[in-house]
Design a protein around this motif. Structure first.
Motif, short mmCIF file in Angstrom:
data_model
loop_
_atom_site.label_atom_id
_atom_site.label_comp_id
_atom_site.label_asym_id
_atom_site.label_seq_id
_atom_site.Cartn_x
_atom_site.Cartn_y
_atom_site.Cartn_z
N GLY A 47 0.80 -1.22 0.00
CA GLY A 47 0.00 0.00 0.00
C GLY A 47 0.83 1.27 0.00
N PRO A 48 1.76 1.46 0.96
CA PRO A 48 2.59 2.68 0.94
C PRO A 48 3.43 2.84 -0.31
CG PRO A 48 2.68 1.63 3.10
CD PRO A 48 1.96 0.68 2.20
N ALA A 49 4.00 1.72 -0.83
CA ALA A 49 4.81 1.82 -2.04
C ALA A 49 3.96 2.22 -3.25
CB ALA A 49 5.51 0.49 -2.31
N ALA A 50 2.73 1.72 -3.31
CA ALA A 50 1.83 2.10 -4.40
C ALA A 50 1.49 3.59 -4.35
CB ALA A 50 0.56 1.26 -4.35
N ALA A 51 1.24 4.10 -3.15
CA ALA A 51 0.96 5.53 -3.01
C ALA A 51 2.17 6.37 -3.39
CB ALA A 51 0.53 5.83 -1.58
N LEU A 52 3.36 5.94 -3.00
CA LEU A 52 4.58 6.66 -3.36
C LEU A 52 4.76 6.69 -4.88
CD1 LEU A 52 7.43 7.87 -2.63
CD2 LEU A 52 8.26 5.52 -2.76
N PHE A 53 4.60 5.54 -5.51
CA PHE A 53 4.76 5.49 -6.97
C PHE A 53 3.71 6.37 -7.68
CE2 PHE A 53 3.50 3.37 -10.99
CZ PHE A 53 4.65 3.64 -11.72
N VAL A 100 -7.00 -0.63 -5.14
CA VAL A 100 -6.20 -1.54 -5.97
C VAL A 100 -5.23 -2.33 -5.11
CG1 VAL A 100 -4.56 -1.67 -7.87
CG2 VAL A 100 -6.45 -0.04 -7.97
N SER A 101 -4.40 -1.64 -4.35
CA SER A 101 -3.43 -2.34 -3.50
C SER A 101 -4.12 -3.13 -2.40
CB SER A 101 -2.46 -1.33 -2.88
OG SER A 101 -3.16 -0.33 -2.15
N ALA A 102 -5.22 -2.60 -1.85
CA ALA A 102 -5.93 -3.32 -0.79
C ALA A 102 -6.51 -4.63 -1.30
CB ALA A 102 -7.04 -2.44 -0.22
N SER A 103 -6.96 -4.67 -2.55
CA SER A 103 -7.51 -5.91 -3.11
C SER A 103 -6.41 -6.89 -3.46
CB SER A 103 -8.34 -5.58 -4.35
OG SER A 103 -9.40 -4.70 -4.04
N THR A 145 -4.26 -2.43 4.73
CA THR A 145 -3.53 -1.99 3.54
C THR A 145 -4.19 -0.77 2.91
OG1 THR A 145 -2.87 -4.28 3.15
CG2 THR A 145 -2.61 -2.73 1.33
N TRP A 146 -5.51 -0.79 2.85
CA TRP A 146 -6.25 0.36 2.31
C TRP A 146 -5.96 1.61 3.13
CZ3 TRP A 146 -10.82 2.84 4.39
CH2 TRP A 146 -11.44 3.70 3.51
N SER A 147 -5.90 1.47 4.45
CA SER A 147 -5.60 2.60 5.32
C SER A 147 -4.19 3.11 5.09
CB SER A 147 -5.78 2.19 6.78
OG SER A 147 -5.27 3.17 7.65
N ALA A 148 -3.20 2.20 5.05
CA ALA A 148 -1.81 2.63 4.87
C ALA A 148 -1.61 3.34 3.54
CB ALA A 148 -0.88 1.43 5.00
N LEU A 164 -7.81 1.64 14.12
CA LEU A 164 -7.52 1.59 12.69
C LEU A 164 -8.48 2.47 11.89
CD1 LEU A 164 -5.98 0.37 10.33
CD2 LEU A 164 -7.58 -1.55 10.36
N VAL A 165 -9.78 2.28 12.10
CA VAL A 165 -10.76 3.04 11.33
C VAL A 165 -10.79 4.50 11.78
CG1 VAL A 165 -13.19 3.22 10.71
CG2 VAL A 165 -12.13 0.97 10.92
N GLY A 166 -10.89 4.71 13.10
CA GLY A 166 -10.95 6.08 13.60
C GLY A 166 -9.68 6.87 13.31
#
Length: 782
Positions: free
Chosen positions: A37-43, A130-133, A157-160, A498-500
């Motif tokens: 997740g974090p790497a996908a956001a960085l890219f 995408v990354s979360a799935s 993963t979705w959160s990160a 996590l959610v909050g």
């Protein structure tokens, strides 16, 4: 250009490695799904600003990151997992670019709060799906399980990914598009975002630490409970064997019925013992008689047998002594073992000489028993029973018990228990509160023997291996959690954090950027208003210039005939012709000239060509001169005016004397028309604002003797208010008052009387200015 691309390549590679290893190290427990997740956001952010260069960098650096993940973090970064992770990262990056292309291309993501909201919605919650799935597939491959829920993995993963995208991408765009915000605002947004991200990271780390500590405590508790119950069960079996051995040792002769009664009481305790056996020591000389007597007691043909090397059962050969199985409980299902000499047992399973030497319970190596048409592991717990010789007891004269010295112990036989722990292990494994799997092996020999279960998977699970000693045998117990961390049930506190925490962090960053977007909105509105004002000013200036030009042209055009008329009137007067018509023509020409002067004054005031002065002058002297002129003029026209000066008005003021006089003339002319009277009263007052700044008020009203009391006149005044205020004199009064930074107004009192007032801004002259003005006056007079 090549150097620029190389720099971007190196920065992208370094950032990708930092995010990959940082996310893997910081998110507990460590797993291959943590960095996706974090790497996908960085890219996604790098792709938005640098295009294809980050893609090449990530493709090149991915094998290196896979090697380091496997070597340093001990994670199974195999080809399938890394390919899926890489594809998810690239897919999210390109999807994000497609979602926000218009926002980035037209630089409108921060131009308004609406655009900002949809921009953050697309780069965060939507793109992160995408990354979360994809991590669901990676989690199954990494955890080596297919069943179970991985919803927490999806949300984590979705959160990160969303948090990294929401905090990182806007800062990256602000750093690139510096023209969107000023440096101070960009620094404020950047610093606030960094502090906010550190705070949310600290919150998540604290929550993770608490969760993992609680999880580790539960695992250790389960491990200790399993070890305790297992040792208790083994000790219980050994205690039963010791009890049976003591029973045979305490009695001279134990009958079959007594053995069965004792054994039956043991089996009622729910033990793991499958069978209890008694093997007495029979010398070779007593073999025949023992076999005959045993046949009568057991009511079947009883012969001493032995197990050959090939495993076959045959009659025992001649030797010094035997230890045949004489009593067995229960006999049903175990009759084939009656008469079997335990000395013939394989040495690697259980050496009876070793049992005799130990003088305690000894466990055999695991053996396979066929029970219910299934082969199940079992063990033999054996104890040698000795009769102590020379143990005659007597009491001496002092009353103390004395025991004679032991000469030699006589071996009576062996008590043996056939033990199967299968059901015990099964019950232990099926306990609801037991959240671990265990695998038990006998590792006393070179080749381990499996007693229960199978090797549990240890990926993303707490696991531990312990070795316990079980009466000369070594058991190895491998314990691991039943489910990996990502599919374990989480407490409501973990979900709340996590959610909050995710929603709170996104809202925080949104509010920070909303302030910047609102600032951009205000800037745009200010620019629009400024452009509108500039255009309006230009249009007004053009209109004013055109009007001024028109008035100047009109003034020039009208001046020429007026001068001709004036010259013609003067010639007629010189000839002695000065009748009523000539006087009327002269008066009309003067009025037209005055009207032209008034229009030019209005035009000059509106265009800003005329600026009021702030000279010191004798205000009382000015009022006296004005009053004299007005009274003389009014007397000719049949009008009167009375000046009423308040004592607060100083003698010297700083203002424009000429335009104050013009203001008074215009006010008086308007007052006669508005108030419908020829007798006026002028009140003059001063209101001080600061030390020298003040407002001067002129109030015109009808004298008390000429007030109009009839209602019709009052109604007529009110109806004509709008018309009169638009007259030339009133318009001039307004303009002169505005030039002097004041205002005019006409009001009707409750009594029906009208009041016309005007105000101007003045300043009270200082003593030095008064002295200077007085000196000038004296010089002129002298």
């Amino acid at each position: 250009m090549i150097q620029l691309y190389l720099t971007r390549f190196l920065i992208s590679a370094i950032l990708f490695l930092m995010v990959t290893f940082g996310a893997t190290w910081m998110i507990n427990p460590q797993s291959l799904v943590n960095f996706v997740g974090p790497a996908a956001a960085l890219f996604s952010g790098l792709l938005l600003i640098w295009g294809i260069t980050p893609l090449i960098a990530i493709l090149v650096i991915s094998p290196i990151s896979a090697f380091i993940l496997g070597y340093y973090f001990q994670l199974d970064a195999n080809l399938a997992v890394m390919v899926i992770a890489l594809l998810a990262i690239l897919l999210q990056g390109f999807w994000t670019k497609q979602l926000v292309f218009r926002f980035i291309h037209y630089k409108k993501w921060l131009t308004s709060r609406k655009h900002l909201f949809f921009f953050l919605l697309r780069i965060g919650p939507i793109a992160s799906l995408v990354s979360a799935s994809s991590v669901l597939v990676i989690a199954m491959l990494d955890n080596q399980v297919i069943q179970g829920t991985f919803f927490y993995t999806f949300v984590n993963t979705w959160s990160a990914s969303m948090l990294v995208a929401v905090f990182f991408i806007p800062l990256l765009l602000l750093a690139r598009n510096a023209e969107q915000l000023k440096l101070t605002k960009r620094l404020f947004v950047g610093l606030t975002s960094v502090l906010g991200s550190m705070a949310i990271l600290l919150l998540f780390k604290t929550s993770q630490y608490e969760q993992q500590s609680y999880r580790e405590a539960l695992f250790k508790q389960s491990k200790m409970e399993i070890e305790r119950l297992l040792i208790a069960e083994v000790d219980g079996v050994a205690e039963q064997v010791n009890s049976l051995s003591a029973f045979f040792k305490a009695s001279d002769y134990v009958s079959l019925a007594e053995f069965n009664v004792f054994s039956e009481s043991v089996f009622k305790q729910g033990t793991s013992v499958r069978a209890l056996e008694w093997a007495p020591i029979i010398p070779f000389a007593q073999r025949k008689s023992f076999e005959q007597q045993s046949s009568k007691i057991l009511r079947q043909d009883f012969q001493i047998k032995e197990r050959r090397a090939n495993g076959a059962i045959a009659l025992a050969e001649a030797r010094n002594q035997y230890a045949p199985l004489y009593y067995i409980y229960p006999r049903h299902g175990n009759q084939a073992a009656l008469g079997l000499d335990v000395y013939s047992n394989p040495k690697h399973v259980l050496s009876m000489q070793k049992v005799a030497n130990s003088k305690g319970v000894t466990a055999s190596a695991p053996i396979t028993l066929v029970q219910d048409e299934q082969a199940k592991p079992a063990m033999l717990f054996s104890h040698a029973t000795f009769l102590t010789r020379g143990s005659n007891k007597f009491i001496n004269s002092s009353g103390q018990k004395k025991i004679s010295l032991i000469k030699k112990d006589k071996l009576l036989g062996f008590v043996m228990a056939v033990v199967q722990f299968e059901h015990f292990f099964q019950r232990l494994a099926e306990k609801k509160e037991q959240e671990v799997n265990f695998f038990i092996q006998d590792v006393s020999n070179n080749e381990p023997f499996t007693l229960f279960g199978q090797a549990p998977p240890t990926a993303n699970r707490y696991s531990e291996t312990i070795i316990i000693e079980v009466y000369s045998r070594l058991w190895q117990i491998s314990i691991a959690e039943k489910q990996p961390w990502f599919s374990q049930a989480k407490s409501w506190q973990a979900w709340a954090v996590l959610v909050g925490g995710t929603l709170g962090a996104v809202l925080f960053q949104m509010l920070v950027l909303m302030m910047a977007a609102y600032s951009s909105e205000l800037g745009q509105q200010v620019n629009i208003k400024t452009r509108a004002l500039i255009l309006s000013k230009e249009s007004s200036e053009q209109k004013s210039s055109a009007k001024s030009q028109f008035l100047q042209t009109l003034n020039k055009e009208l001046r020429l005939p007026l001068l001709a008329i004036k010259a013609h009137v003067e010639q007629l007067k010189k000839k002695g012709i000065n009748n009523k018509e000539i006087t009327g023509i002269s008066h009309a020409g003067s009025n037209v000239a005055l009207l032209l002067d008034t229009m030019m004054d209005l035009s000059d005031i509106e265009s800003g060509k005329i600026i009021a002065k702030a000279d010191c002058f004798d205000f009382y002297g000015f009022l006296q001169r004005t009053e004299s002129v007005l009274k003389a003029s009014n007397a000719y026209e049949g009008k009167s005016i009375f000046f009423l000066i308040d004592e607060s008005v100083p003698h010297y003021l700083n203002s424009d004397e000429l335009y104050i006089q013009k203001l008074l003339n215009a006010l008086l002319e308007s007052a006669h028309h508005l108030l419908k009277t020829d007798a006026l009263r002028l009140s003059i007052k001063l209101h001080t604002h600061k030390l020298v700044d003040a407002s001067l008020f002129f109030t015109l009203s009808a004298q008390s003797s000429t007030l109009m009391n009839d209602t019709s006149a009052t109604i007529e005044l009110q109806n004509n208010d709008h018309v009169s205020t638009n007259s030339t004199s009133m318009a001039m009064a307004n303009k002169y008052s505005q030039l002097l930074k004041g205002d005019t107004s006409f009001t009707t009192l409750s009594s029906g009387a009208g009041v016309l007032s005007a105000s101007i801004r003045v300043s009270v002259s200082s003593i030095e200015e008064q002295e200077q003005q007085q000196g000038l006056t004296f010089d002129i007079l002298s």
